[in-house]
Write an enzyme that holds these catalytic residues in place. Structure first.
Site, short mmCIF file in Angstrom:
data_model
loop_
_atom_site.label_atom_id
_atom_site.label_comp_id
_atom_site.label_asym_id
_atom_site.label_seq_id
_atom_site.Cartn_x
_atom_site.Cartn_y
_atom_site.Cartn_z
N ARG A 54 -40.99 -46.49 5.75
CA ARG A 54 -39.62 -46.27 5.49
C ARG A 54 -38.20 -47.67 5.61
O ARG A 54 -38.72 -48.07 6.35
CB ARG A 54 -37.89 -45.52 6.56
N GLU B 1 -32.36 -46.50 -1.57
CA GLU B 1 -33.36 -46.53 -2.33
C GLU B 1 -32.26 -45.40 -3.59
O GLU B 1 -31.80 -45.23 -3.20
CB GLU B 1 -34.49 -45.17 -2.17
N HIS C 211 -41.53 -46.30 -3.86
CA HIS C 211 -41.11 -45.00 -3.24
C HIS C 211 -42.54 -44.52 -3.70
O HIS C 211 -41.94 -43.15 -4.13
CB HIS C 211 -40.18 -45.22 -2.34
#
Length: 327
Positions: free
Chosen positions: A237, A266, A285
């Site tokens: 993360r 994000e 991601h």
């Protein structure tokens, strides 16, 4: 009467059909400013919710007094306030294991792409810049036989170690909350402290879950310990890394390059300094983002939700202590 369930993520029609057979389903393909008011209204009578990315905290739970099961279509569950969820005797599930190989493929691909500067060279060719033999200024670095340090030797970390050990003859160094004897036996992995791993590894893959203990786990101190030739890859993360420290380390040559599938914010801002660096390879991601794996994840999440609503214990139950309380 069927239990009332809210789906708040676009899922395959087969998964939606399965849920509809067992539950009364309200379906939101996405949650945005237009759909959120309806979503909040539906929460009043919902006994189960399924999706990913939604922050489930006390404020949201106050809107869902009938809630019994939360099914997170993700292996990570840092979006869930687990103490608050458990306090209310709500079961929460995730989707471990089924995505291990897909994420490992992505992270190892990111490692290779960063080491061999593939995105940069791809753009060189496509832009017409390949007009002569490539010189040393565009050379990459070898991956095979280099030391790979894995921080977080869980299921995904082990899948990365498997690829590195058997495919690239890489010595495996690892740091974990506890010793992983299976990885030590199968991949000849060696346990190191975090500081020792940073000093010794040629490639460092960060694969820890996001917890209060792992926020900014890698920062200025750790980057200074790394080799100047080290390549850092983050597949965990974004918040597990101090991004300002990473920018500084790259700008000042403290490490060679970085490959990133995750960011603190994000989607990442287009003007983020990391995006302007040639020695940084970025992905949006997408670790588990294949059709096959996302379908497996959705199926597992749906099955866990239905099982939980039937009063049985899902195999992927995160807060197992709650099951005993609700019996």
């Amino acid at each position: 009467m069927k239990p009332k369930v809210i789906v708040y993520k676009k899922i395959d029609t087969t998964v939606l059909a399965y849920l509809s057979e067992n539950c009364e389903v309200t379906y939101f393909e996405t949650l945005d400013s237009q759909s959120l008011p309806s979503f909040y209204q539906e929460l009043k009578n919902a006994t189960g919710i399924i999706g990913s990315g939604l922050k489930v905290d006390a404020k949201l739970l106050d809107l869902a007094p009938q809630l019994k099961v939360i099914s997170n279509i993700s292996v990570g569950y840092d979006n869930l306030d687990m103490p608050e969820i458990s306090k209310r005797n709500i079961m929460a599930t995730n989707t471990p294991e089924v995505l291990n190989d897909s994420v490992a493929d992505t992270i190892f691909g990111l490692l290779l792409a960063t080491a061999r500067r593939m995105p940069e060279l791809n753009q060189l060719v496509k832009s017409g810049g390949w007009t002569a033999q490539v010189g040393e200024g565009l050379y990459g670095v070898d991956v095979h036989h280099k030391k790979l340090g894995i921080i977080g030797m869980g299921g995904i970390g082990s899948a990365i170690a498997k690829r590195a050990h058997f495919g690239f003859d890489m010595p495996i160094l690892y740091h974990n909350r506890s010793r992983n004897t299976e990885a030590e036996q199968t991949f000849q992995a060696t346990y190191y402290s975090l500081e020792e791993l940073c000093q010794q590894a040629d490639f460092i893959c960060l694969m820890t879950p996001l917890t209060p203990n792992t926020v900014k786990l890698i920062g200025e101190k750790e980057f200074k310990l790394m080799k100047k030739t080290a390549i850092f890859v983050n597949g965990s993360r974004g918040a597990t890394v101090d991004e300002d420290a990473l920018v500084h380390a790259l700008q000042n040559g403290e490490i060679l390059a970085a490959g990133l599938d995750v960011f603190a914010q994000e989607p990442v801002s287009p003007d983020h300094p990391l995006l302007g660096m040639d020695n940084v390879v970025t992905l949006p991601h997408i670790g588990s983002a294949t059709h096959e794996t996302r379908l497996k994840m959705a199926n597992l999440a749906a099955e866990s939700l239905v099982i939980g609503l039937q009063g049985k214990m899902p195999q992927t139950l995160i807060n197992q202590e709650v099951f005993a309380e609700v019996q």
